[in-house]
Design a protein around this motif. Structure first.
Motif, PDB file in Angstrom:
ATOM      1  N   MET A   1       0.839  -1.172   0.000  1.00 46.18           N
ATOM      2  CA  MET A   1       0.000   0.000   0.000  1.00 46.18           C
ATOM      3  C   MET A   1       0.888   1.241   0.000  1.00 46.18           C
ATOM      4  SD  MET A   1      -2.765   1.334   2.804  1.00 46.18           S
ATOM      5  CE  MET A   1      -4.185   0.431   2.259  1.00 46.18           C
ATOM      6  N   THR A   2       0.508   2.252  -0.735  1.00 47.90           N
ATOM      7  CA  THR A   2       1.249   3.506  -0.800  1.00 47.90           C
ATOM      8  C   THR A   2       0.935   4.376   0.412  1.00 47.90           C
ATOM      9  OG1 THR A   2       1.129   3.455  -3.204  1.00 47.90           O
ATOM     10  CG2 THR A   2       1.651   5.553  -2.192  1.00 47.90           C
ATOM     11  N   ARG A   3       1.938   5.011   0.955  1.00 45.33           N
ATOM     12  CA  ARG A   3       1.747   5.901   2.100  1.00 45.33           C
ATOM     13  C   ARG A   3       2.219   7.295   1.707  1.00 45.33           C
ATOM     14  NH1 ARG A   3       1.195   5.334   7.778  1.00 45.33           N
ATOM     15  NH2 ARG A   3       2.013   7.148   8.859  1.00 45.33           N
ATOM     16  N   ILE A   4       1.358   8.274   1.854  1.00 41.50           N
ATOM     17  CA  ILE A   4       1.679   9.665   1.552  1.00 41.50           C
ATOM     18  C   ILE A   4       1.653  10.441   2.858  1.00 41.50           C
ATOM     19  CG2 ILE A   4       0.967  11.724   0.289  1.00 41.50           C
ATOM     20  CD1 ILE A   4      -0.397   9.842  -1.716  1.00 41.50           C
ATOM     21  N   SER A   5       2.690  11.205   3.106  1.00 46.62           N
ATOM     22  CA  SER A   5       2.790  11.958   4.353  1.00 46.62           C
ATOM     23  C   SER A   5       3.057  13.429   4.043  1.00 46.62           C
ATOM     24  CB  SER A   5       3.930  11.394   5.200  1.00 46.62           C
ATOM     25  OG  SER A   5       4.079  12.139   6.385  1.00 46.62           O
ATOM     26  N   PHE A   6       2.286  14.319   4.661  1.00 41.63           N
ATOM     27  CA  PHE A   6       2.462  15.760   4.506  1.00 41.63           C
ATOM     28  C   PHE A   6       2.970  16.332   5.816  1.00 41.63           C
ATOM     29  CE2 PHE A   6      -0.950  14.748   1.514  1.00 41.63           C
ATOM     30  CZ  PHE A   6      -0.491  15.369   0.363  1.00 41.63           C
ATOM     31  N   HIS A   7       3.919  17.229   5.736  1.00 41.98           N
ATOM     32  CA  HIS A   7       4.375  17.942   6.936  1.00 41.98           C
ATOM     33  C   HIS A   7       3.396  19.041   7.297  1.00 41.98           C
ATOM     34  CE1 HIS A   7       8.177  15.863   7.123  1.00 41.98           C
ATOM     35  NE2 HIS A   7       8.333  16.076   5.828  1.00 41.98           N
ATOM     36  N   ASN A   8       2.767  19.633   6.288  1.00 41.11           N
ATOM     37  CA  ASN A   8       1.829  20.723   6.506  1.00 41.11           C
ATOM     38  C   ASN A   8       0.805  20.692   5.370  1.00 41.11           C
ATOM     39  OD1 ASN A   8       0.606  23.009   7.413  1.00 41.11           O
ATOM     40  ND2 ASN A   8       2.223  24.416   6.793  1.00 41.11           N
ATOM     41  N   LEU A   9      -0.439  20.883   5.691  1.00 46.63           N
ATOM     42  CA  LEU A   9      -1.496  20.884   4.679  1.00 46.63           C
ATOM     43  C   LEU A   9      -2.403  22.082   4.931  1.00 46.63           C
ATOM     44  CD1 LEU A   9      -3.043  19.531   2.346  1.00 46.63           C
ATOM     45  CD2 LEU A   9      -4.294  18.236   4.077  1.00 46.63           C
ATOM     46  N   ASN A  10      -2.472  22.995   3.979  1.00 45.74           N
ATOM     47  CA  ASN A  10      -3.354  24.161   4.050  1.00 45.74           C
ATOM     48  C   ASN A  10      -4.431  24.027   2.988  1.00 45.74           C
ATOM     49  OD1 ASN A  10      -1.862  25.536   6.066  1.00 45.74           O
ATOM     50  ND2 ASN A  10      -0.393  26.164   4.509  1.00 45.74           N
ATOM     51  N   ILE A  11      -5.680  24.187   3.371  1.00 57.53           N
ATOM     52  CA  ILE A  11      -6.804  24.085   2.434  1.00 57.53           C
ATOM     53  C   ILE A  11      -7.409  25.466   2.281  1.00 57.53           C
ATOM     54  CG2 ILE A  11      -9.033  23.027   2.018  1.00 57.53           C
ATOM     55  CD1 ILE A  11      -8.008  20.726   3.856  1.00 57.53           C
ATOM     56  N   ASP A  12      -7.327  26.022   1.076  1.00 55.58           N
ATOM     57  CA  ASP A  12      -7.854  27.357   0.807  1.00 55.58           C
ATOM     58  C   ASP A  12      -9.323  27.332   0.427  1.00 55.58           C
ATOM     59  OD1 ASP A  12      -5.391  28.626   1.271  1.00 55.58           O
ATOM     60  OD2 ASP A  12      -4.738  28.206  -0.773  1.00 55.58           O
ATOM     61  N   GLN A  13      -9.758  26.274  -0.252  1.00 59.58           N
ATOM     62  CA  GLN A  13     -11.138  26.231  -0.720  1.00 59.58           C
ATOM     63  C   GLN A  13     -11.590  24.787  -0.855  1.00 59.58           C
ATOM     64  OE1 GLN A  13     -11.684  28.066  -4.540  1.00 59.58           O
ATOM     65  NE2 GLN A  13     -13.887  27.905  -4.478  1.00 59.58           N
ATOM     66  N   VAL A  14     -12.818  24.515  -0.440  1.00 61.09           N
ATOM     67  CA  VAL A  14     -13.434  23.208  -0.632  1.00 61.09           C
ATOM     68  C   VAL A  14     -14.688  23.442  -1.454  1.00 61.09           C
ATOM     69  CG1 VAL A  14     -14.494  21.230   0.501  1.00 61.09           C
ATOM     70  CG2 VAL A  14     -12.533  22.329   1.548  1.00 61.09           C
ATOM     71  N   SER A  15     -14.773  22.821  -2.615  1.00 59.83           N
ATOM     72  CA  SER A  15     -15.948  22.994  -3.473  1.00 59.83           C
ATOM     73  C   SER A  15     -16.793  21.727  -3.458  1.00 59.83           C
ATOM     74  CB  SER A  15     -15.525  23.367  -4.889  1.00 59.83           C
ATOM     75  OG  SER A  15     -14.600  22.445  -5.392  1.00 59.83           O
ATOM     76  N   ASN A  16     -17.857  21.721  -4.218  1.00 58.42           N
ATOM     77  CA  ASN A  16     -18.844  20.643  -4.165  1.00 58.42           C
ATOM     78  C   ASN A  16     -18.273  19.259  -4.465  1.00 58.42           C
ATOM     79  OD1 ASN A  16     -20.792  22.501  -3.524  1.00 58.42           O
ATOM     80  ND2 ASN A  16     -21.396  22.809  -5.640  1.00 58.42           N
ATOM     81  N   SER A  17     -17.270  19.176  -5.308  1.00 56.11           N
ATOM     82  CA  SER A  17     -16.742  17.859  -5.666  1.00 56.11           C
ATOM     83  C   SER A  17     -15.448  17.533  -4.922  1.00 56.11           C
ATOM     84  CB  SER A  17     -16.501  17.785  -7.174  1.00 56.11           C
ATOM     85  OG  SER A  17     -15.538  18.747  -7.556  1.00 56.11           O
ATOM     86  N   SER A  18     -15.139  18.274  -3.866  1.00 55.29           N
ATOM     87  CA  SER A  18     -13.920  18.030  -3.101  1.00 55.29           C
ATOM     88  C   SER A  18     -14.179  17.092  -1.937  1.00 55.29           C
ATOM     89  CB  SER A  18     -13.365  19.350  -2.562  1.00 55.29           C
ATOM     90  OG  SER A  18     -13.017  20.204  -3.612  1.00 55.29           O
ATOM     91  N   GLY A  19     -13.139  16.484  -1.468  1.00 55.83           N
ATOM     92  CA  GLY A  19     -13.243  15.642  -0.292  1.00 55.83           C
ATOM     93  C   GLY A  19     -11.966  15.729   0.524  1.00 55.83           C
ATOM     94  N   ILE A  20     -12.102  15.731   1.834  1.00 52.76           N
ATOM     95  CA  ILE A  20     -10.954  15.717   2.729  1.00 52.76           C
ATOM     96  C   ILE A  20     -11.126  14.498   3.630  1.00 52.76           C
ATOM     97  CG2 ILE A  20      -9.739  16.925   4.559  1.00 52.76           C
ATOM     98  CD1 ILE A  20     -10.882  19.524   3.402  1.00 52.76           C
ATOM     99  N   TYR A  21     -10.174  13.602   3.561  1.00 57.22           N
ATOM    100  CA  TYR A  21     -10.262  12.354   4.317  1.00 57.22           C
ATOM    101  C   TYR A  21      -9.060  12.250   5.231  1.00 57.22           C
ATOM    102  CZ  TYR A  21     -13.454  11.537   0.496  1.00 57.22           C
ATOM    103  OH  TYR A  21     -14.464  11.664  -0.414  1.00 57.22           O
ATOM    104  N   SER A  22      -9.276  11.816   6.447  1.00 58.09           N
ATOM    105  CA  SER A  22      -8.195  11.683   7.413  1.00 58.09           C
ATOM    106  C   SER A  22      -8.292  10.307   8.064  1.00 58.09           C
ATOM    107  CB  SER A  22      -8.316  12.785   8.467  1.00 58.09           C
ATOM    108  OG  SER A  22      -7.337  12.624   9.447  1.00 58.09           O
TER     109      SER A  22
END
Length: 66
Positions: A1-22
């Motif tokens: 399985m691939t693992r992606i890691s971010f040190h910092n994540l800033n979200i400027d805009q979330v529109s109707n077709s966006s998704g944020i999963y944690s």
């Protein structure tokens, strides 16, 4: 399985077709559809006033038959 890691994540805009999963999750069959029809077109001249307008949008036939 691939693992992606971010040190910092800033979200400027979330529109109707966006998704944020944690966390641990699986997105399956994710899709979005959006349609926006607007009227008025082009209005030329001086001192034009629009009041109580009605707009008719006629959908063009889709060549694929959808």
């Amino acid at each position: 399985m691939t693992r992606i890691s971010f040190h910092n994540l800033n979200i400027d805009q979330v529109s109707n077709s966006s998704g944020i999963y944690s966390g641990t999750n699986v997105q399956s069959r994710f899709s979005a559809y959006h349609q926006k029809n607007e009227g008025s077109g082009m209005i030329i001249g001086n001192k034009n006033v629009l009041q109580q307008n009605r707009h008719l949008i006629i959908k063009k036939p889709n060549p694929q038959g959808e």
